[in-house]
Motif scaffolding. Sequence first.
Motif, PDB file in Angstrom:
ATOM      1  N   LEU A  64      -2.666  -7.702  -1.919  1.00 45.81           N
ATOM      2  CA  LEU A  64      -2.360  -6.347  -1.487  1.00 45.81           C
ATOM      3  C   LEU A  64      -1.995  -6.421  -0.015  1.00 45.81           C
ATOM      4  N   CYS A  65      -0.886  -5.814   0.346  1.00 42.00           N
ATOM      5  CA  CYS A  65      -0.411  -5.830   1.720  1.00 42.00           C
ATOM      6  C   CYS A  65      -0.259  -4.375   2.190  1.00 42.00           C
ATOM      7  N   ARG A  66      -0.824  -3.970   3.294  1.00 41.13           N
ATOM      8  CA  ARG A  66      -1.501  -4.840   4.201  1.00 41.13           C
ATOM      9  C   ARG A  66      -2.591  -4.068   4.922  1.00 41.13           C
ATOM     10  N   GLY A  67      -3.479  -4.808   5.594  1.00 42.22           N
ATOM     11  CA  GLY A  67      -4.407  -4.245   6.552  1.00 42.22           C
ATOM     12  C   GLY A  67      -4.131  -4.868   7.908  1.00 42.22           C
ATOM     13  N   GLY A  68      -4.959  -4.487   8.894  1.00 41.97           N
ATOM     14  CA  GLY A  68      -4.816  -5.093  10.209  1.00 41.97           C
ATOM     15  C   GLY A  68      -4.177  -4.172  11.227  1.00 41.97           C
ATOM     16  N   MET A  69      -3.183  -4.716  11.949  1.00 35.50           N
ATOM     17  CA  MET A  69      -2.504  -4.000  13.035  1.00 35.50           C
ATOM     18  C   MET A  69      -3.526  -3.494  14.049  1.00 35.50           C
ATOM     19  N   PHE A  70      -4.471  -4.353  14.421  1.00 42.80           N
ATOM     20  CA  PHE A  70      -5.636  -3.946  15.200  1.00 42.80           C
ATOM     21  C   PHE A  70      -5.368  -3.587  16.661  1.00 42.80           C
ATOM     22  N   ARG A  75       0.805  -1.214   0.000  1.00 38.63           N
ATOM     23  CA  ARG A  75       0.000   0.000   0.000  1.00 38.63           C
ATOM     24  C   ARG A  75       0.843   1.271   0.000  1.00 38.63           C
ATOM     25  N   HIS A  76       1.979   1.286   0.695  1.00 35.83           N
ATOM     26  CA  HIS A  76       2.762   2.520   0.719  1.00 35.83           C
ATOM     27  C   HIS A  76       3.303   2.856  -0.667  1.00 35.83           C
ATOM     28  N   LYS A  77       3.586   1.827  -1.468  1.00 32.20           N
ATOM     29  CA  LYS A  77       4.033   2.067  -2.841  1.00 32.20           C
ATOM     30  C   LYS A  77       2.869   2.539  -3.717  1.00 32.20           C
ATOM     31  N   ILE A  78       1.692   1.980  -3.480  1.00 27.69           N
ATOM     32  CA  ILE A  78       0.513   2.412  -4.225  1.00 27.69           C
ATOM     33  C   ILE A  78       0.179   3.864  -3.903  1.00 27.69           C
ATOM     34  N   HIS A  79       0.308   4.229  -2.635  1.00 31.86           N
ATOM     35  CA  HIS A  79       0.005   5.611  -2.253  1.00 31.86           C
ATOM     36  C   HIS A  79       0.996   6.590  -2.885  1.00 31.86           C
ATOM     37  N   GLU A  80       2.244   6.161  -3.052  1.00 31.67           N
ATOM     38  CA  GLU A  80       3.231   7.017  -3.725  1.00 31.67           C
ATOM     39  C   GLU A  80       2.853   7.253  -5.182  1.00 31.67           C
ATOM     40  N   ALA A  81       2.412   6.193  -5.857  1.00 31.10           N
ATOM     41  CA  ALA A  81       2.083   6.290  -7.281  1.00 31.10           C
ATOM     42  C   ALA A  81       0.674   6.823  -7.515  1.00 31.10           C
ATOM     43  N   GLY A  82      -0.209   6.622  -6.540  1.00 26.90           N
ATOM     44  CA  GLY A  82      -1.628   6.915  -6.714  1.00 26.90           C
ATOM     45  C   GLY A  82      -2.367   5.642  -7.084  1.00 26.90           C
ATOM     46  N   ARG A 101      -5.207   5.157  -8.778  1.00 25.58           N
ATOM     47  CA  ARG A 101      -5.659   5.086 -10.170  1.00 25.58           C
ATOM     48  C   ARG A 101      -4.507   4.734 -11.104  1.00 25.58           C
ATOM     49  N   GLU A 102      -3.339   5.345 -10.884  1.00 27.26           N
ATOM     50  CA  GLU A 102      -2.186   5.054 -11.730  1.00 27.26           C
ATOM     51  C   GLU A 102      -1.700   3.626 -11.513  1.00 27.26           C
ATOM     52  N   SER A 103      -1.732   3.148 -10.277  1.00 24.61           N
ATOM     53  CA  SER A 103      -1.314   1.770 -10.001  1.00 24.61           C
ATOM     54  C   SER A 103      -2.226   0.777 -10.695  1.00 24.61           C
ATOM     55  N   VAL A 104      -3.528   1.027 -10.641  1.00 24.52           N
ATOM     56  CA  VAL A 104      -4.490   0.159 -11.340  1.00 24.52           C
ATOM     57  C   VAL A 104      -4.194   0.160 -12.834  1.00 24.52           C
ATOM     58  N   ARG A 141     -10.283   1.119   4.222  1.00 26.18           N
ATOM     59  CA  ARG A 141      -9.748   1.763   3.019  1.00 26.18           C
ATOM     60  C   ARG A 141      -8.912   0.777   2.209  1.00 26.18           C
ATOM     61  N   ALA A 142      -8.167  -0.065   2.903  1.00 28.14           N
ATOM     62  CA  ALA A 142      -7.366  -1.072   2.207  1.00 28.14           C
ATOM     63  C   ALA A 142      -8.258  -2.042   1.433  1.00 28.14           C
ATOM     64  N   ILE A 143      -9.407  -2.371   1.985  1.00 31.46           N
ATOM     65  CA  ILE A 143     -10.357  -3.234   1.281  1.00 31.46           C
ATOM     66  C   ILE A 143     -10.806  -2.575  -0.022  1.00 31.46           C
ATOM     67  N   ASP A 144     -11.093  -1.278   0.033  1.00 28.88           N
ATOM     68  CA  ASP A 144     -11.488  -0.556  -1.180  1.00 28.88           C
ATOM     69  C   ASP A 144     -10.366  -0.578  -2.217  1.00 28.88           C
ATOM     70  N   GLU A 145      -9.139  -0.381  -1.779  1.00 27.63           N
ATOM     71  CA  GLU A 145      -8.000  -0.400  -2.697  1.00 27.63           C
ATOM     72  C   GLU A 145      -7.830  -1.796  -3.303  1.00 27.63           C
ATOM     73  N   CYS A 146      -8.000  -2.812  -2.482  1.00 25.15           N
ATOM     74  CA  CYS A 146      -7.876  -4.190  -2.956  1.00 25.15           C
ATOM     75  C   CYS A 146      -8.915  -4.481  -4.039  1.00 25.15           C
ATOM     76  N   ALA A 147     -10.145  -3.995  -3.823  1.00 23.27           N
ATOM     77  CA  ALA A 147     -11.203  -4.195  -4.811  1.00 23.27           C
ATOM     78  C   ALA A 147     -10.867  -3.512  -6.128  1.00 23.27           C
ATOM     79  N   GLU A 148     -10.335  -2.290  -6.059  1.00 20.69           N
ATOM     80  CA  GLU A 148      -9.971  -1.556  -7.275  1.00 20.69           C
ATOM     81  C   GLU A 148      -8.883  -2.280  -8.061  1.00 20.69           C
ATOM     82  N   LEU A 149      -7.963  -2.920  -7.362  1.00 14.96           N
ATOM     83  CA  LEU A 149      -6.848  -3.613  -8.003  1.00 14.96           C
ATOM     84  C   LEU A 149      -7.211  -5.022  -8.458  1.00 14.96           C
ATOM     85  N   HIS A 150      -8.390  -5.498  -8.063  1.00 13.73           N
ATOM     86  CA  HIS A 150      -8.808  -6.885  -8.346  1.00 13.73           C
ATOM     87  C   HIS A 150      -7.775  -7.877  -7.828  1.00 13.73           C
ATOM     88  N   ALA A 151      -7.237  -7.575  -6.649  1.00 12.62           N
ATOM     89  CA  ALA A 151      -6.253  -8.475  -6.039  1.00 12.62           C
ATOM     90  C   ALA A 151      -6.941  -9.720  -5.495  1.00 12.62           C
TER      91      ALA A 151
END
Length: 282
Positions: free
Chosen positions: A75-81, A50-57, A59-62, A98-108
């Motif tokens: 997609l890594c990662r969620g949790g750390m509860f 996710r930190h790499k996706i956030h750097e690129a954006g 939409r651009e990562s997709v 939010r990570a779940i939403d990103e995972c759905a967009e990426l079809h991971a």
Amino acid sequence: MGTSASKLNRAIMADIHRLSLNQATTERWSVKEAVEGCLRHGIPSIGLWRHKIHEAGLRESVRLVRDAGLHVSSLCRGGMFPAPTREERQQRIEDTLRAIDECAELHADSLVLVVGASSAVGLVDARKMVEEGLAAIVSHARESGVRLGLEPLHPMYAGERCVLNTIDQALDMASPYAPMEVGLILDTFHIWWDPYVLQQITRAKGRIYGFHVSDWLVPVPDLLLGRGMMGDGVIDNRTLRGAVDRSGYAGPIEVEIFNQAIWDMPGNDVLSTVVERFTSLV
């Protein structure tokens, strides 16, 4: 080209379809660079962070993975509860949503959950907080078509990173949910030591969402950045892969290596070694 060389090349190409590059292995690379590296080396899948996706954006990562025709294995990662305050725990739940939403967009294939730990609340309470955090996100994951992959980590991480430390323990936590809602990510670095690992893998049939490989170096140079390239340590990755395959998992196999020395190497040299070691040792 000789007959034996041709057979070898065919065998490599037949097996490489299971190979996925976990982006952590080439930590210095952006999403774009990792995607391009996969294309150069014939690697068909990628596990993104996710930190790499956030750097690129997002939409651009997709766009990058879609245009390259790469499969997103995780997609890594969620949790750390676990956390000492209710506010902190809620923030971590919201971040995982939010990570779940990103995972759905990426079809991971799945969202990897490193569930967390906290010395401030103690082990028993931390595990209860993980159960509560998981319960809070399952419905959103279900509605989003995202599978949640619990990753049990080696017991040395129980104090600060993950209070799920065996396959059986993770399966018990997943059991209230449907097999296609909550499952497991099995990483050989974290599970190889367990004398009951093969029986536990058998029990995990139907809930294995991902399989990661690396090696355990002797001595371990660093608790976090001490993983080795397959073949440089003591893990029998092939036997563990066989057990996972027999339990019905036929998806991508991610090479995930946290090691500063490897990160400091040219990325293309790393990927050449990844392909060679994967096809010969995994």
